[in-house]
Each structure stands twice: as structure tokens, then as C-alpha cells.
Motif scaffolding. Structure first.
Motif, PDB file in Angstrom:
ATOM      1  N   LYS A  16     -13.735  94.694  42.941  1.00 57.75           N
ATOM      2  CA  LYS A  16     -13.559  95.996  43.591  1.00 57.75           C
ATOM      3  C   LYS A  16     -14.823  96.394  44.351  1.00 57.75           C
ATOM      4  O   LYS A  16     -15.921  96.323  43.821  1.00 57.75           O
ATOM      5  N   GLY A  17     -14.635  96.806  45.601  1.00 58.42           N
ATOM      6  CA  GLY A  17     -15.758  97.295  46.391  1.00 58.42           C
ATOM      7  C   GLY A  17     -16.711  96.228  46.878  1.00 58.42           C
ATOM      8  O   GLY A  17     -17.836  96.555  47.272  1.00 58.42           O
ATOM      9  N   ASN A  18     -16.284  94.965  46.902  1.00 61.51           N
ATOM     10  CA  ASN A  18     -17.207  93.895  47.320  1.00 61.51           C
ATOM     11  C   ASN A  18     -17.231  93.681  48.839  1.00 61.51           C
ATOM     12  O   ASN A  18     -17.885  92.759  49.325  1.00 61.51           O
ATOM     13  N   GLY A  19     -16.481  94.504  49.558  1.00 64.08           N
ATOM     14  CA  GLY A  19     -16.491  94.410  51.010  1.00 64.08           C
ATOM     15  C   GLY A  19     -15.544  93.383  51.583  1.00 64.08           C
ATOM     16  O   GLY A  19     -15.429  93.252  52.809  1.00 64.08           O
ATOM     17  N   LEU A  20     -14.847  92.628  50.711  1.00 59.51           N
ATOM     18  CA  LEU A  20     -13.915  91.609  51.162  1.00 59.51           C
ATOM     19  C   LEU A  20     -12.473  92.067  50.965  1.00 59.51           C
ATOM     20  O   LEU A  20     -12.200  92.982  50.177  1.00 59.51           O
ATOM     21  N   ILE A  21     -11.564  91.424  51.683  1.00 66.50           N
ATOM     22  CA  ILE A  21     -10.140  91.709  51.532  1.00 66.50           C
ATOM     23  C   ILE A  21      -9.615  90.878  50.369  1.00 66.50           C
ATOM     24  O   ILE A  21      -9.634  89.643  50.415  1.00 66.50           O
ATOM     25  N   LYS A  22      -9.192  91.554  49.309  1.00 66.22           N
ATOM     26  CA  LYS A  22      -8.705  90.850  48.121  1.00 66.22           C
ATOM     27  C   LYS A  22      -7.254  90.420  48.353  1.00 66.22           C
ATOM     28  O   LYS A  22      -6.399  91.259  48.646  1.00 66.22           O
ATOM     29  N   ILE A  23      -6.984  89.121  48.216  1.00 71.50           N
ATOM     30  CA  ILE A  23      -5.678  88.566  48.532  1.00 71.50           C
ATOM     31  C   ILE A  23      -5.079  87.967  47.274  1.00 71.50           C
ATOM     32  O   ILE A  23      -5.568  86.965  46.748  1.00 71.50           O
ATOM     33  N   VAL A  24      -4.015  88.599  46.759  1.00 73.17           N
ATOM     34  CA  VAL A  24      -3.336  88.117  45.558  1.00 73.17           C
ATOM     35  C   VAL A  24      -2.245  87.149  46.001  1.00 73.17           C
ATOM     36  O   VAL A  24      -1.295  87.537  46.686  1.00 73.17           O
ATOM     37  N   THR A  25      -2.393  85.881  45.637  1.00 72.89           N
ATOM     38  CA  THR A  25      -1.431  84.852  46.015  1.00 72.89           C
ATOM     39  C   THR A  25      -0.648  84.393  44.796  1.00 72.89           C
ATOM     40  O   THR A  25      -1.033  84.656  43.653  1.00 72.89           O
ATOM     41  N   GLY A 119       0.557  87.990  49.095  1.00 75.02           N
ATOM     42  CA  GLY A 119       1.232  87.069  49.999  1.00 75.02           C
ATOM     43  C   GLY A 119       1.821  85.930  49.199  1.00 75.02           C
ATOM     44  O   GLY A 119       1.332  85.593  48.127  1.00 75.02           O
ATOM     45  N   SER A 120       2.886  85.331  49.738  1.00 77.92           N
ATOM     46  CA  SER A 120       3.618  84.325  48.969  1.00 77.92           C
ATOM     47  C   SER A 120       3.723  82.975  49.655  1.00 77.92           C
ATOM     48  O   SER A 120       4.567  82.176  49.310  1.00 77.92           O
ATOM     49  N   ASN A 121       2.889  82.711  50.638  1.00 76.70           N
ATOM     50  CA  ASN A 121       3.005  81.404  51.280  1.00 76.70           C
ATOM     51  C   ASN A 121       1.657  80.823  51.625  1.00 76.70           C
ATOM     52  O   ASN A 121       0.607  81.377  51.291  1.00 76.70           O
ATOM     53  N   ALA A 122       1.697  79.702  52.348  1.00 77.32           N
ATOM     54  CA  ALA A 122       0.489  78.908  52.564  1.00 77.32           C
ATOM     55  C   ALA A 122      -0.572  79.591  53.394  1.00 77.32           C
ATOM     56  O   ALA A 122      -1.723  79.174  53.404  1.00 77.32           O
ATOM     57  N   LYS A 123      -0.215  80.635  54.126  1.00 73.36           N
ATOM     58  CA  LYS A 123      -1.244  81.342  54.884  1.00 73.36           C
ATOM     59  C   LYS A 123      -2.306  81.926  53.959  1.00 73.36           C
ATOM     60  O   LYS A 123      -3.376  82.312  54.400  1.00 73.36           O
ATOM     61  N   PHE A 124      -2.006  81.986  52.664  1.00 74.03           N
ATOM     62  CA  PHE A 124      -2.917  82.616  51.720  1.00 74.03           C
ATOM     63  C   PHE A 124      -3.554  81.628  50.757  1.00 74.03           C
ATOM     64  O   PHE A 124      -4.176  82.026  49.783  1.00 74.03           O
ATOM     65  N   LEU A 125      -3.359  80.338  51.004  1.00 75.91           N
ATOM     66  CA  LEU A 125      -4.061  79.360  50.178  1.00 75.91           C
ATOM     67  C   LEU A 125      -5.557  79.488  50.388  1.00 75.91           C
ATOM     68  O   LEU A 125      -6.028  79.793  51.483  1.00 75.91           O
ATOM     69  N   SER A 126      -6.334  79.213  49.345  1.00 73.30           N
ATOM     70  CA  SER A 126      -7.779  79.429  49.415  1.00 73.30           C
ATOM     71  C   SER A 126      -8.432  78.662  50.555  1.00 73.30           C
ATOM     72  O   SER A 126      -9.393  79.134  51.152  1.00 73.30           O
TER      73      SER A 126
END
Length: 416
Positions: A16-25, A119-126
Motif C-alpha cells: 500500500k502506498g508504494n507508488g506502483l499500480i498493484k495488479i491482482v492476477t 485482471g484475468s489474462n496474459a496481459k497481467f503476467l509478471s
């Protein structure tokens, strides 16, 4: 009934608050939306964040179709920000919105925002996050319920619970359903959610071939395979002219949707990857079992799949170990063989070698399981996980034997 997802909640709180967009995949229906818009939202409110500083949007909702237009959503989002306090954006199924990368980067530049998306697809793979979000993305990968999470809502003992977990898996919707409804739910999820999503997203023309391939994978979890070998199976069994290239694409689609994961082979002595063949494991055993109509429920393969999933949940990179050895045959000629270690697990500076052995009824079976360990010629920790009712014990070679239930319920057991 609420199922605690503390592992992922703590990860979100830490970031939280790290300045990055947190992406739950994660695979669809594993609980990403609930984690973000119920569990994490409740946490924010409990910490004193005002309701109007938690901004939500579900892009897969019919009523929010207009916000899939990036210009419309961006204008709406900016209007929500009326003071200098932090605004928490909880955005569900963000990949549905066009040009979402630039929109999120723009909102993130407003300084007093903290963004969380699913997100639920490959666009969100690490491997893609750094590119998609210009280095501003931070992944939180979510799985179906672990066995420990499953047991928080299962009313029986862990041994009966393990049987049900092996059969119906850990999709929260299925876990909370009545037992007679579970098979139907899994079949419906497969047909109406996972397979339909893959076909529509990738514009697959031959649905039958895609489903046949999924059937083959489901019938052979934990078996070494590759597109060329699968092509030969299609030609022999299905009389199909499908190409290895098409099969490779279909395998990629299954992985992109997080339904299956592949494990590469790793030469333990040569310290190098062997690109093919690979093993494939299902993210959720319930989906796998439904795909084959709950036939072929081999406990040996199911246990191996469960161990693989648990290791991935705990953050390990998991490979299939190959140990080349040279031995003499009956004629005294030297022959080369490859022994297999089920899992080579790495996380940071830690490495474990793990064998999955459903049962070791006698000493010869035990020797068969530990033989690859003895040929590695290194000092990394070596562990056999078995379904046998046995206490944790080290043998004279320093090899640890663990009971499956203990492994699944005690994350620290690998280090005892």
C-alpha cells in the motif's frame, strides 16, 4: 460465509502506498474481485479511510459499459479527486477497458492516488507488467484456495477434507456450495466461463480441437509432453491433422488464462534448462476432474498436482529435476540414464528437492524415491512428501520425510 485470504490481504497491505499500480492476477473465479472490493476495502475503511476516498469500478458489469471508453473513465476518475488526501482506486477486470495502460499511468501520476486492479489474462503476467505499465506495475498473483484456506470453512477433519479438496478443488464458489451442486458448478464454469473466454479472446475457430487438447492434458497431469508428441496423439487417436504449431498456441492460451501452468525440466548437475518436453499442472484440481467427468481420479497424480500448487502459492519457482547418471548394464556396458526429481524449488537463496510419493509401503519403494537425491552430489535439502501416516523424520542421509497434511498446513515444515 467469508473465506479469509490473509496471504493476499497482507501482501496488498505491505504494498500500500508504494507508488506502483498493484495488479491482482489469477484464474477467473479464484476470488480476486472479492479480495479487492470486499476484504481489502473493509481493511481500508477499518483503517479510517473515508468511504468517498475508496473509488470502485467493475468493468465487466453491464451498467459500466460506457466507462470502458478510456476518455470517459479518465474524466470520471479525475472528478472523484476533490482534495489532497489519498484516493484508493479498486478497479475490477481492467483489461476490458481499451488503452488501460495509459489511463492507469495517468491516474497514477496524480500523486494522491493508490491504484489496485484485477485482471484475468496474459496481459497481467509478471513478465509483461514492466512493459504494460512502463515499470509502474506490481503483481499480486492469486490462486484458488490453498488447502489451509479450504479447511477454514470445511467442517470435517483434515483427512476427509483432503479427499474433497482433491476431488472438487478450491474455487471459492464451488467450495461453499452444497456437495450435490459442486459437479454441475464446475462443469458450468468450464464451459461458460473458462473455455468460452479463451475461444472469444483468441478467436479460436476449432472449439473441438481445443477441448480435445484440454482433455488430453487433464488425463495426463504430471506427464512429460510437448506439441510434437501431442500432435502424434491427435493423429493416432483423433485422426486429426492439427499441427504442432497450433497445439503450441492452444497450450499458450490455457496458460494465459491461468488454467494450467507448465514446469520446465532442469538438469541438476549441468545447471541448465531442458526446453522440452515439459509437465503441465492444473491450477485447480476441481476443474481438471470436471473436464474428465470425474473419472481417472488417481490419487498419485492428484497429490503431485496439489504439492505443485502449494509450492507456487508459497512463492517458489518450481521445475522438474533431471539427474543424469551413468550405470553399467548386465553386460558391463556403460549406459546413460536420467533420473527424475519431481520438484526443484527455488525462492531467493533457498532450494529444495522434493519427491511426491503417495505411499511407501516398503524399503524398496523408499529407496526408489530417494535414489535421484543420492545422485545429485550436492547439499541442498531433500524432502519426500507422502500420504502415509508418518511423523516427520530424517534418515541417515539427511533426507526428510513429511506427511502430506503436515506439508499443506504448516508452511514452515520444509525448514524443520
Amino acid at each position: 460465509m467469508e473465506i479469509a485470504r490473509d496471504l493476499y490481504l497482507e501482501e496488498l497491505k505491505r504494498k500500500k502506498g508504494n507508488g506502483l499500480i498493484k495488479i491482482v492476477t489469477g484464474v477467473r473465479r479464484c476470488g480476486k474481485s472479492y479480495l479487492l472490493r470486499t476484504i481489502f476495502k473493509d481493511e481500508l475503511i477499518a483503517e479510517g479511510v473515508a468511504d468517498d476516498h475508496v473509488v470502485e469500478m467493475a468493468f465487466d458489469s453491464r451498467e459500466n459499459i460506457k466507462y470502458r471508453d478510456p476518455d470517459v473513465f479518465y474524466a470520471w476518475a479525475k472528478e472523484k479527486i476533490i482534495d489532497k488526501d489519498t484516493y484508493y482506486f479498486l478497479l475490477d477486470e481492467i483489461q476490458i477497458m481499451m488503452d488501460f495502460e495509459s489511463v492507469l499511468n495517468g491516474i497514477n501520476d496524480l500523486r494522491n492516488t493508490d491504484i489496485y486492479v484485477t485482471g484475468s489474462n496474459a496481459k497481467f503476467l509478471s513478465k509483461d507488467i514492466a512493459t504494460e505499465f512502463a515499470g509502474r506495475g506490481d503483481e499480486v498473483h492469486m490462486n484458488p484456495l490453498s488447502f489451509s484456506e479450504f479447511m477454514t470453512v470445511y467442517p470435517g477433519d483434515p483427512y476427509r477434507g483432503l479427499q474433497e479438496y482433491m476431488l472438487y478443488g478450491g474455487i471459492p464458489l464451488v467450495v461453499l456450495a452444497d456437495e450435490q451442486d459442486k459437479p454441475g458448478l464446475l462443469h458450468n464454469l468450464l464451459d461458460e466461463t473458462y473455455i468460452r473466454d479463451i475461444i472469444n479472446r483468441n478467436k479460436v475457430r476449432n472449439k473441438r480441437e481445443l477441448e480435445d487438447l484440454l482433455n488430453i492434458l487433464a488425463s495426463n497431469i504430471g506427464s512429460l509432453t510437448n506439441p510434437e508428441k501431442l500432435k502424434n496423439t491427435f493423429r493416432t487417436v483423433k485422426k486429426s491433422k492439427i499441427t504442432a504449431n497450433t497445439i503450441g498456441k492452444y497450450l499458450g492460451y490455457f496458460e494465459d488464462s491461468f488454467m494450467v501452468e507448465s514446469a520446465k525440466r532442469y538438469d541438476v548437475k549441468g545447471r541448465a534448462y531442458i526446453e522440452t518436453p515439459m509437465k503441465y499442472y492444473f491450477t485447480d484440481l476441481g476443474l481438471r476432474n470436471a473436464r474428465i467427468n470425474f473419472r481417472q481420479i488417481e490419487p498419485t497424480h492428484s497429490m503431485e498436482n496439489i504439492i505443485y500448487n502449494e509450492l507456487r502459492i508459497r512463492g517458489y519457482e518450481v521445475d522438474v529435476g533431471v539427474v543424469p547418471v551413468s550405470e553399467k548394464n548386465d553386460r558391463g556396458n556403460s549406459i546413460r540414464k536420467q533420473l527424475e526429481i519431481d520438484f526443484v524449488c527455488n525462492k531467493g537463496g533457498k532450494r529444495y528437492y522434493i519427491q511426491s510419493a503417495y505411499s511407501m509401503p516398503d524399503e524398496s519403494k523408499r529407496q526408489q524415491e530417494i535414489r535421484p537425491f543420492l545422485k545429485t552430489s550436492d547439499s541442498f535439502k531433500k524432502i519426500v512428501i507422502t500420504n502415509d501416516m508418518t511423523p516427520s523424520v530424517y534418515d541417515e542421509n539427511g533426507i526428510l520425510t513429511l506427511n502430506l497434511i503436515e506439508f499443506l498446513t504448516k508452511p514452515s515444515c520444509l525448514e524443520i
